[in-house]
Design an enzyme around this catalytic site. Structure first.
Site, PDB file in Angstrom:
ATOM      1  N   ASP A  98      -1.366  -0.944   6.035  1.00  0.00           N
ATOM      2  CA  ASP A  98      -1.640  -0.448   7.386  1.00  0.00           C
ATOM      3  C   ASP A  98      -3.118  -0.221   7.678  1.00  0.00           C
ATOM      4  OD1 ASP A  98      -1.888   1.817   5.661  1.00  0.00           O
ATOM      5  OD2 ASP A  98      -1.689   3.127   7.406  1.00  0.00           O
ATOM      6  N   ASP A 116      -6.506  -2.858   3.312  1.00  0.00           N
ATOM      7  CA  ASP A 116      -5.401  -3.746   2.928  1.00  0.00           C
ATOM      8  C   ASP A 116      -5.581  -5.169   3.447  1.00  0.00           C
ATOM      9  OD1 ASP A 116      -3.967  -1.575   1.740  1.00  0.00           O
ATOM     10  OD2 ASP A 116      -3.359  -0.943   3.740  1.00  0.00           O
ATOM     11  N   ASP A 151       0.859  -1.174   0.000  1.00  0.00           N
ATOM     12  CA  ASP A 151       0.000   0.000   0.000  1.00  0.00           C
ATOM     13  C   ASP A 151       0.908   1.240   0.000  1.00  0.00           C
ATOM     14  OD1 ASP A 151      -2.313   1.634   0.341  1.00  0.00           O
ATOM     15  OD2 ASP A 151      -1.911   1.703   2.485  1.00  0.00           O
TER      16      ASP A 151
END
Length: 1155
Positions: free
Chosen positions: A862, A866, A403
């Site tokens: 995080d 995700d 990410d």
């Protein structure tokens, strides 16, 4: 306009009668508030735990072996002894599981026996949590934990606000606001009994949504996620709150979300099954040889069977008529011989390997957790190992899917630039400094009288401040006012005020200024509200019905008529505000892709502002800034009435509430007047560029999957060294399946990435694709298709490729038959950057690689978006960041910063893979050499499956004699230091080449095992051939010889000797001798006293010495030859490391002499 499917049509809703738990629970069997997280009870522990353990096929194998040994014709070992290895492993695992479950029981007991204040007989009195029921009214005081999911009825705040901390639920430390409805809060404040009915949805896991209605005094009004407080949260900054229980116990959202992430299996462990299969083949071949040999021997000696011991039909030693032996005939004897051989050779499949691997992984995890280089002081978070099954997979990662926001960047937003009414304003410190040098403009006096002190100060543009503070008139001044008013009002941020103390400061205003801290679920919103405050538009009060803003010293009380929160479909947020002069406006902010299509475009002025704003947005994105567009419009009376009717109907619906609210929002989110745009900086985390460069050198491909704009993602990619200037950027932005297919084919043709499925479409691609649809950027010139693919061998190849693709294109690619085209193109690129992707698309990209390659994948993120990607990858890593702990809770490993990934893979991943790979091969060798030694002995005993070793020696061999050194080496051995591994990232490629564990190594190990087993058997055999030594003495010699041999074999391969290693290796040999002395000192054992006679014989020690030298000599020659003539990268780096240590040692010795 009415919306369909309102509350009466909802399927099976839950009805909660406020303060009437009897009626609430009589008709429906709602769950009580007692929770249970434990797996077992006193009665179910044994059967359930054994059932779970026997899911391992190997355990069933050893259970069958132990069962066979209980049959009299097959009792090779003592019946009790044969059960010992399996019982030992089962007991150790059961004790571990039992201890963990006991801790869960203790935690559950403490949780269930906590007390809360419950309304009983018109007064609040203590009641244990486990006895609370749905429908009861509960009072929570400040700092207390909420015992169940409750709808707020009232709080100590007159406006009905309650502040809660959801850290126990999602890990977020910032405070959230929840509201009691004004109608119920007033009744609570006036101490009026509340009697009503709440109709809500059935229990579900979604902690971010709650759909319900409340019927009170003949009125019905909606309840949403902002009206419910969940179990496990804490009440903060609020004296008390009162609520009614809607979900209790196992029905609470916290308990429904308590499921663990899916378990994953190590890739090396799956390879291990392949070798286990070959060992099973060897085992069957040996058993067949023994069984057929037994049959041939019996047939050859059939005429003598009546006179041979153990085969003659009558034992005349018993006197009288004699006692008949049990002879089952040659066919049955062959069959029993085959089964007996399986029992004798059972440890060819090493049962101890499973528990050894668990212990080694546990030890490895201990050292990873304790690694101070992976401790994040900013978040005070250590590295976490949440899964113990896949440590070694960290050493074989080929693809990293990351990410961007909060993973590569800090997710700490700072307001940098703004475009207002077509003009750019720059808030960067360098621009402000240069501006202040030329013109101070009296800004300081404007700001000096401000009463608000922000926790995080924002740098202001002097020119924009002058525009806001001076008495100017015109569209630009009005636009600037509306711009910051929208930033201050269009959000869900909560202001927390605290009086500011001077602390001895010389600032005369410190005594009167109030410190204000903004708490919100989005760092973007907090940054924008803080920026508005810095420019004089301070949000300092928020209730469920209004907000209060200090606008340049003027107090504005604005009524909030409705709020449409941001969602992934609309990609914007809007709030309907009534101003003090009774005008009503809708204030909107959102992504540019969703905003420009709903703007008013009536005149040339609007068009010029739009073009200027778009230029500014492109500039901001190219600098890596996050952008939002701001727009407003005034609502007419008819529009307001129509919207309010739809809004009330949609907000009280129990079915499809979100889609109905989107329909309602569309009614007012149109014909907007463009005000401007914001640009927020999200800085890169420390060490990200260096980590990505090291991973690239290690042969790991890093793909970034983000929801940001394409230009923003490209800019961040360049700044973090993911993209380089010499890369050819292939940008795929398609709006249909055909267009995506053409774009992919054209890119593959241009760069000679030939594909059978595209060969028939190349000509049509060239004709139909517009030149602008496929953008190929590069600092270097690239040849055209004919030049690249013309067959010229001496022509230069194109540079490294970078694929940039958006989420819209992925919709058509991942859901259609274009996956193979994307795979071919993506895997040929060094970098892949996916922009504007949804969470499920992230998982789809990971699955694309997993399904089509054998390469190991790692996903790191995080946020909650995700989670699907992290769970899809072979290894999932969560970042303890600003977006809560959903990613951490779903991950296999967790850490504080992205830069730690470099050390995790290059150092710990390499060590773990090297250790576990060697551990598995060594365990195969250790058991196979023991079994083959027994096999050669059986060939000389008429294939009778008798053993020269005692039953206890056979059992202790894997459990006690040789187990400890294996575990110690598996945890502590290091082929290279961490400094060397970090300095030379290419050494990580040893895991990609499977240098520590592969089929070739397995067969080499088995060849060496065969040789050592022959030496083990034949050296004592020829040494004592003409002696009168008994079978048990030979067994004692073989026992100690095989233990010494396998330990010396292990010692030859140890790369790093520490005192614990010495104790384990040499202590293992001493312990073996001690056990032999004890076993040989028991009079009832047939081997009584053998060790005492053997140790006094020179032939005994000579035989052991010859076994060691002859057995290990081929291995020694092989290792030396390989290191001299065919050294690996690891070996070369190790030798260089040793030379550096020696050089430093000699320099340190020479320094005192020279001085």
């Amino acid at each position: 306009m009415q919306l369909e499917d309102n509350i009466p049509h909802h399927v099976n809703p839950r009805r909660i009668h406020i303060n009437d738990p009897k009626i609430t629970n009589d008709k429906f069997d709602f769950s009580g508030n007692e929770i249970r997280t434990s797996k077992y009870t006193m009665f179910t522990f044994l059967p359930k735990n054994l059932f779970i353990q026997f899911h391992r096929v190997a355990y069933l194998y050893f259970l069958a072996i132990a069962a066979l040994n209980q049959l009299p014709p097959l009792a090779v070992f003592g019946r009790t002894v044969s059960l010992f290895p399996l019982l030992f492993v089962l007991t150790v695992t059961a004790v571990k599981d039992g201890y963990e479950d006991w801790r869960r029981h203790r935690s559950d007991r403490n949780e269930n026996n906590r007390e809360a204040q419950v309304l009983q007989l018109d007064k609040f009195s203590p009641k244990r949590w486990k006895d609370i029921q749905a429908g009861e009214v509960v009072r929570i005081s400040s700092e207390e934990t909420i015992p169940c999911d409750m709808v707020l009825l009232g709080t100590s705040d007159p406006s009905g606000i309650a502040y809660i901390q959801t850290m126990n639920l999602d890990g977020e430390t910032n405070l959230k606001t929840r509201y009691a409805r004004h109608e119920t809060n007033k009744m609570v404040q006036d101490v009026v009994a509340i009697a009503g009915v709440i109709t809500c949805e059935q229990p579900n896991r979604n902690i971010y949504e709650f759909t319900a209605n409340m019927e009170l005094n003949g009125r019905r009004f909606p309840l949403s996620q902002s009206n419910i407080v969940l179990r496990g949260c804490q009440l903060k900054n609020t004296a008390w709150a009162i609520g009614v229980v809607v979900y209790a116990g196992q029905d609470t959202k916290a308990m429904l979300n308590s499921a663990m992430s899916p378990s994953k299996r190590s890739r090396l462990e799956t390879y291990m099954n392949r070798e286990t299969f070959w060992l099973s083949i060897f085992l069957l071949i040996m058993c067949l040889v023994v069984a057929l040999g037994m049959g041939l021997w019996l047939k050859h000696n059939e005429s003598k069977l009546d006179t041979l011991p153990y085969y003659r039909k009558i034992d005349f030693n018993k006197g009288g008529g004699g006692e008949k032996y049990k002879f089952y005939g040659i066919p049955m004897e062959i069959f029993f011989s085959f089964l007996s051989s399986i029992i004798v050779f059972q440890i060819m499949i090493p049962i101890s390997l499973y528990i050894t691997m668990e212990l080694v992984r546990l030890g490895q995890s201990y050292f990873m957790i304790g690694d101070q280089h992976m401790y994040d002081s900013c978040s005070n978070s250590r590295f976490q190992c949440r899964s113990l099954n896949i440590n070694e997979d960290l050493g074989q990662i080929r693809y990293v899917f990351s990410d961007k926001t909060g993973t590569l960047t800090e997710n700490k937003m700072e307001f940098r630039k703004a475009s207002i009414w077509g003009k750019n304003y720059d808030n960067t410190p360098s621009m402000i400094a240069s501006s202040e040098e030329t013109d101070v403009g009296g800004v300081d006096p404007m700001m000096a009288g401000r009463k608000w002190k922000l926790k995080s100060e924002t740098t202001c543009d002097p020119e924009l401040l002058k525009l806001l503070y001076k008495d100017l008139h015109g569209d630009e001044r009005i636009a600037a006012h509306d711009f910051f008013l929208t930033l201050a009002a269009c959000n869900t941020v909560v202001p927390i005020l605290t009086p500011s103390s001077s602390n001895g400061s010389d600032d005369a205003f410190d005594d009167t200024r109030v410190s204000i801290d903004y708490q919100g679920e989005s760092p973007d919103e907090q940054a924008l509200v803080a920026a508005a405050s810095a420019y004089g538009y301070t949000l300092f009060e928020r209730t469920s019905g209004h907000i209060v803003i200090d606008a340049n010293g003027e107090k504005l009380r604005l009524d909030v008529l409705g709020l449409h929160e941001f969602d992934s479909v609309r990609k914007r947020m809007s709030v309907v505000i009534r101003f003090p002069d009774n005008t009503v406006k809708v204030l909107v902010k959102g992504a540019d892709t969703s905003m420009f299509s709903i703007l008013k475009n009536d005149n040339f002025s609007d068009d010029s502002i739009r073009c200027a704003t778009q230029r500014h947005l492109l500039m901001y994105s190219s600098e890596g800034l996050r952008t939002l567009v701001v727009a407003t419009r005034e609502l007419t009376g008819d529009e307001l009435v129509k919207w309010q009717s739809m809004y009330e109907d949609a907000s009280t619906s129990l079915t499809d509430r979100s889609s109905k609210l989107r329909q309602t929002a569309a009614l007012i989110e149109c014909n907007l007047v463009l005000i401007g745009a914001t640009a927020i900086e999200d800085k890169l985390q420390e060490g990200v560029p260096e980590a990505i460069e090291s991973l690239r050198q290690a042969g790991v491909k890093v793909w970034v999957l983000t929801g940001d704009k394409q230009e923003t993602a490209i800019s961040i990619g360049l700044s973090c060294r993911l993209l380089t200037t010499d890369m050819h950027q292939i940008i795929i932005n398609g709006n249909s399946e055909d267009e995506c297919r053409k774009l992919l084919c054209d890119a593959k043709v241009k760069y000679c990435l030939k594909s059978a499925s595209c060969s028939d479409q190349i000509s049509s691609c060239k004709r139909n694709i517009e030149p602008d649809n496929l953008e190929i950027h590069s600092q270097s010139k690239s040849s055209n298709v004919e030049e690249l693919c013309g067959g010229q061998e001496d022509e230069p190849k194109p540079g490294p490729l970078a694929l940039i693709i958006d989420g819209n294109s992925l919709v058509y690619i991942l859901e259609k038959d274009l996956e193979s085209e994307l795979f071919d193109l993506a895997t040929a690129c060094r970098v892949v950057l996916c922009c504007r992707v949804a969470p499920l698309q992230k998982a789809g990209i990971v699955d694309l690689i997993k399904c089509r390659t054998d390469d190991m994948t790692l996903a790191i993120g995080d946020g909650a978006n995700d989670v699907s990607m992290i769970q899809m990858a072979d290894v999932g890593v969560g970042i303890c960041g600003q977006e809560g702990r959903q990613a951490v809770m779903a991950s296999d490993f967790a850490m504080g910063q992205f830069q730690f990934l470099k050390r995790l893979l290059l150092v710990h991943g390499h060590w773990n893979y090297q250790r576990i790979g060697y551990l598995v091969l060594y365990n195969f060798y250790r058991n196979a050499v023991f079994v083959l030694m027994l096999f050669w002995y059986i060939l000389y005993t008429a294939f009778s499956t008798t053993s020269a070793l005692t039953d206890w020696s056979s059992v202790f061999y894997s459990v006690i004699y040789t187990s400890v050194p294996t575990v110690v080496v598996g945890i502590l051995d290091k082929d290279l230091s961490h400094n060397t591994l970090l300095k030379y990232p290419k050494l990580y490629a040893a895991g990609h080449r499977q240098e520590s564990y592969n089929m070739a190594l397995f067969w080499i190990t088995m060849s060496d095992t065969l040789w050592q087993s022959l030496v083990l058997f034949y050296v004592p055999f020829f040494t004592y051939r003409d002696s009168s030594i008994d079978i048990w003495s030979m067994g004692s010699l073989w026992t100690i010889a095989v233990v010494i041999l396998v330990n010396l074999h292990l010692a030859m391969d140890i790369q790093r000797w520490v005192y614990v290693t010495h104790i384990a290796i040499w202590g293992s040999i001493i312990v073996t001798y001690g056990c032999l002395v004890v076993l040989d000192s028991i009079p009832i054992f047939p081997n009584y006293g053998t060790i005492y006679h053997l140790v006094g014989s020179p032939a005994y020690w000579l035989a052991i010495m010859l076994i060691m030298v002859i057995g290990l000599l081929p291995r020694f020659i092989f290792k030396v030859s390989r290191q001299i003539f065919w050294p690996s990268d690891i070996q070369i780096a190790r030798e260089a490391e040793i030379l550096r240590k020696r050089r430093r040692f000699f320099w340190s010795k020479a320094a005192p002499v020279s001085s």
